[in-house]
Each structure stands twice: as C-alpha cells, then as structure tokens.
Enzyme design. Structure first.
Site, mmCIF file in Angstrom:
data_model
loop_
_atom_site.group_PDB
_atom_site.id
_atom_site.type_symbol
_atom_site.label_atom_id
_atom_site.label_comp_id
_atom_site.label_asym_id
_atom_site.label_seq_id
_atom_site.Cartn_x
_atom_site.Cartn_y
_atom_site.Cartn_z
ATOM 1 N N ASP A 33 45.303 39.358 61.397
ATOM 2 C CA ASP A 33 44.384 38.628 60.264
ATOM 3 C C ASP A 33 42.845 37.922 60.929
ATOM 4 O OD1 ASP A 33 42.380 37.510 57.845
ATOM 5 O OD2 ASP A 33 44.459 36.413 57.420
ATOM 6 N N ASP A 79 40.378 37.113 61.076
ATOM 7 C CA ASP A 79 39.521 36.203 61.248
ATOM 8 C C ASP A 79 37.460 36.274 61.453
ATOM 9 O OD1 ASP A 79 41.247 35.554 58.325
ATOM 10 O OD2 ASP A 79 41.610 33.622 59.830
ATOM 11 N N ASP A 107 36.808 35.030 50.702
ATOM 12 C CA ASP A 107 36.790 33.772 51.466
ATOM 13 C C ASP A 107 36.084 35.561 52.404
ATOM 14 O OD1 ASP A 107 37.958 32.066 51.034
ATOM 15 O OD2 ASP A 107 40.422 31.989 51.881
ATOM 16 N N GLU A 156 40.039 38.097 50.082
ATOM 17 C CA GLU A 156 39.144 38.363 51.890
ATOM 18 C C GLU A 156 39.747 39.784 51.681
ATOM 19 O OE1 GLU A 156 40.812 34.700 53.813
ATOM 20 O OE2 GLU A 156 41.440 35.514 55.544
ATOM 21 N N ASP A 213 35.930 31.768 55.606
ATOM 22 C CA ASP A 213 37.305 31.599 56.267
ATOM 23 C C ASP A 213 36.300 31.965 57.534
ATOM 24 O OD1 ASP A 213 39.814 31.214 56.733
ATOM 25 O OD2 ASP A 213 40.624 31.838 55.075
ATOM 26 N N ASP A 271 44.227 19.415 56.417
ATOM 27 C CA ASP A 271 43.029 19.390 57.955
ATOM 28 C C ASP A 271 42.521 18.131 57.957
ATOM 29 O OD1 ASP A 271 43.544 22.209 57.302
ATOM 30 O OD2 ASP A 271 42.079 22.554 56.114
ATOM 31 N N HIS A 293 42.006 21.599 53.741
ATOM 32 C CA HIS A 293 43.585 21.954 53.375
ATOM 33 C C HIS A 293 44.019 20.396 53.591
ATOM 34 C CE1 HIS A 293 44.059 26.044 55.393
ATOM 35 N NE2 HIS A 293 44.885 26.335 53.987
ATOM 36 N N HIS A 345 42.733 40.784 54.184
ATOM 37 C CA HIS A 345 43.287 40.482 53.407
ATOM 38 C C HIS A 345 43.625 41.840 52.452
ATOM 39 C CE1 HIS A 345 44.056 36.100 53.151
ATOM 40 N NE2 HIS A 345 43.545 36.085 54.748
ATOM 41 N N GLU A 347 45.521 33.773 46.414
ATOM 42 C CA GLU A 347 44.265 34.475 47.659
ATOM 43 C C GLU A 347 45.980 35.397 48.254
ATOM 44 O OE1 GLU A 347 42.378 32.142 50.771
ATOM 45 O OE2 GLU A 347 42.839 33.195 52.303
#
Ligand code: XLS
Ligand code: NI
Ligand code: NI
Length: 438
Positions: A307, A309, A296, A268, A339, A104, A101, A271, A232
C-alpha cells in the site's frame, strides 16, 4: 506558526497554460460542470497522517523530512505547532476539507483519562481553526492499530480490556467528529484480522467485530450524528488477512449483523488492487450494493505489492471512476480524501504542494472527461441495448419470481430458441473511454 510554507503562495486556478507549477491548471473550484461547481462535485480533503505526521521513515531508514513541528521537543507544543502549519497548508491549497485520526492531532498519551483530556484540548483548537478558516472536516477516525496494545487487533482483540480501550477511543473520536461538524466517521480495521489461524478463533472475532460496529451505529444515533459511518475495506497489510477485505465481503458482514442500511464504504484504489480488483470494480460493486460512501484517492505501484499510497496519476482510470460516481448520483456525504503521501525523497515543503496540486488537477480533468461521457452516454446506450428483453416475456417473469426452472426450460423448448452470440464490443467501448480522456 513556522515559516515553513512562507515562500509558497496560495494556490489559485491559472489555466492549462499557467507558467508556475504552484497553480491549478484544471481545478477551477467555481467552474460549473453538470450543474454543480467542481468544488461541490469533488469535495477534496487533505489527510493529516501522511502529510503532517509521517517523517519519511521506512523500514530501512529514519525520517528524511525536515518538518519544523517534528523538531519541537515538548509533545503538546509539537501538536500545537503541527496544527498551526496544517491549517496554513489547508488554507494555501484552498481545498475544502481535511481528515484526521485521533492520535494524529494529539501529543502521545498512555491512560484513558489522559486520552480524553488531550484529545479534548486539541478538538477545541481544531474547532477554532474551522471557524476561522472555513476549512471543514470530511471525516474523523480512531487509530486502533499503531499503539502496541492493538498488536492483536482493536475491536477483534482477544483481550476484552483492549476492546474497552478501543471503545473509549471510538466514542471520543465519534463525539469529536460530531462536535466538529464532520460529514462522516471512518473505521479502518488495520489489525482487525489475523496473522495466524493457529491462535485465532474466527467465529469469536467476527462476533466481536459485528457487535462493536453495531455499538458504533447505536452511539451515532444516540448523539444525533447525521453523517455516514464508513468501513474502509483492505485485504491485508498490516495483518496477513483482514476481515473487511473488499466491498463485497464488507457488505456480507454488514448483512450478517443487520447493518447494511447503516454503514457504507470508503474505497481506496490501492486497497482494491491489493485485493485483486480494479478501482472501478470496487466503485461499481458499492453502487450495485447501495453502500457507496467516499474515496481515499491514491495508487499503488504495480511492481511491488504494498500500500504505497502514491498520489494518483492515471487519468484514464480516474476518468472512468468519475464516470461511475457521476452515474450513481455523485457524492452524498463523501468526497475525495488524498490518503496519499509524497515519496521519501520528496522531502521539502514544495513537494507537499506538488503532490496535492497534481492530485486536484487530475480529479478536475477526470470530472471534465466523465461529464463529456455522460452527455452523450454511449456506454449506457450500449448497455441498454445489451439488456433489452428483461422488462417483458420470460425475462420479466424470471426476475419477478413467477417462473420455475421447468417453465423457463419449456420456453426454450416450445419456442425453439436458438439465440446467436452477440458481440460484447470491448474494443469499441475502450475506444469510447480513451476518447474521453482529456
Ligand atoms: C491504511 C488506510 C488508512 C485509513 C485511515 O491503509 O488507508 O490510512 O484511511 O485509518
Ligand atoms: Ni485510507
Ligand atoms: Ni491505505
């Protein structure tokens, strides 16, 4: 460069019997599978945000990670230090791509002018690193959800001034992605949704979303960016309801705004499961609608509804997903972006390696299993047999539009059709999938 990763060697393929846990057991980047190397099939990427930005905080406690770049007090020097160690990590993992991003990689800033200058400063440095290391950019994205100005959305914010700021971030980040040779540009609409309908004009926000996305596509063509624009999908979190909740919903919105041939999806698994779907459902839906782009790769935890991750580790699920990806022709510009984040208690440098090594090996094993499934494609043979009859007779004329409901009904009546139910053989098909898991 700090010595944070100094004790850890470059990760190489050492086979399933490797003694060290700092080695690939299955991911042999040059190994050919169905005519392409593993590296070319999997196109794996390391994400900047979970791996280098997150410090391990959760809503009950502060950061647990001891990253040297988080201790640098000057914000710009901290961004530089993070970049140094990030590229050291990419190189040691020997994976071909990364994703980021805008915020980031930058020192935090407030004004549009500062944003342009600071992102530009970092993009120049990233460009140098790409040139020196050969690590490539899979995708860039603008963060339109963390700063308080975005609390009511980015493109769908009720305040047109906030939408203008979002436009600036997206223009700068899309330009940066283009300049850095990125393969895709992603839009994840974390706050493109609502918390309560009591203060929300759905029609207005949907129009804003559609127009903003169209502007992104127009800009892509204007600057000559050849990669894919990806949405996404996610159903909720952080907002109660996100407008891009799943693949089918995104496709509906793309069609509404005439963008179905311009934008694809970045799927993802965590998700998908939050939306009440399986991972493979979302892949197959994207394939069926012609919008499959990228992945992802991660997983949630079935015992909580977040989420989370986590790094993927269900080999059966990922083997099946890989089968569907290969069947659809594999990745074009997309790839597998990790991700995923190590757990809050996995607080040292070694854990970052274990997470990614395991993720890469899982994908490599899944690729081997899926390739076996494709070679003697029993699932396809079963499906082909199940759908015979649609290329002739009333099956064909039903699909090509030349048959009315009256005529269809008369076929049944005149031919006195009394078809017997045929087994769907679910258990046999599940056995075929399990046999492929290696
Ligand atoms: C959050 C998303 C995010 C996107 C990039 O749930 O997965 O990490 O991938 O903005
Ligand atoms: Ni994501
Ligand atoms: Ni996510």
């Amino acid at each position: 460069m700090s010595d944070f990763f100094a004790d850890i060697p470059k990760i190489t393929y050492q086979g399933p019997d490797a003694e060290s846990r700092m080695a690939y057991r299955y991911y042999d980047k040059n190994k050919k599978v169905l005519g392409k190397t593993m590296e070319e099939h999997l196109r794996m990427a390391i994400c900047y945000w979970h791996t280098f930005c997150w410090d391990g905080f959760d809503i009950f406690g502060g950061g647990t990670f001891n990253r040297p770049w988080h201790k640098v007090t000057d914000a710009k020097e901290a961004a530089d230090a993070k970049l140094d160690d990030a590229f050291t990590f990419f190189t040691k993992m020997d994976l071909p791509y990364f994703c980021f991003h805008d915020v980031d990689v930058m020192a935090p800033v407030e004004t549009p002018q500062e944003h342009i200058a600071e992102l530009g400063r970092m993009v120049d440095q990233i460009g140098d690193r790409i040139e020196k290391t050969g690590v490539q950019l899979l995708w860039g994205t603008a963060n339109l959800f963390s700063h308080p100005r975005y609390m009511a959305g980015g493109a769908t914010n009720p305040d047109a001034d906030v939408v203008a700021f979002a436009g600036l971030q997206v223009r700068e980040c899309l330009n940066a992605t283009h300049k850095l040779g990125g393969s895709n540009y992603v839009l994840w609409g974390g706050r493109e949704g609502y918390d309560t309908l009591l203060n929300t004009d759905l029609r207005q926000e949907r129009d804003q979303f559609g127009r903003f996305l169209s502007m992104v596509v127009e800009h892509k063509h204007k600057i000559g960016f050849k990669g894919d624009i990806l949405i996404e999908p996610k159903p909720h979190e952080p907002t109660k309801n996100q407008y891009d909740r799943d693949v089918a919903t995104v496709h509906g919105m793309l069609t509404e705004f005439g963008l179905q041939n311009e934008v694809k999806v970045n799927i993802e698994p965590n998700h998908a499961t939050l939306a009440g779907h399986s991972f493979e459902h979302e892949i197959e839906m994207a394939n069926a609608l012609g919008v499959f782009g990228s992945i992802d790769i991660n997983r949630g935890d079935p015992q909580n509804g977040w989420d989370t991750d986590q790094f993927a580790y269900d080999l059966r699920e990922v083997t099946l997903v890989m089968y569907y990806i290969l069947k659809a022709g594999g990745f074009g510009n997309g790839g597998f972006n990790f991700d995923a984040k190590v757990r809050r208690q996995s607080n040292d440098a070694a854990d970052l390696f274990h997470g990614h090594v395991g993720g890469a090996d899982l994908l490599a094993r899944a690729l081997l299993g899926a390739a076996d499934m494709i070679e003697k494609d029993e699932l396809q043979a079963f499906k082909d047999a199940r759908y015979t009859g649609w290329d002739k007779g009333h099956g064909k004329s039903l699909l090509d539009g030349s048959l009315s409901l009256d005529q269809l009904a008369d076929v049944a009546k005149n031919e006195n059709l009394t078809p017997a139910p045929k087994s769907g053989r679910q258990e046999m098909l599940e056995n075929i999938v399990n046999d492929a898991v290696k």
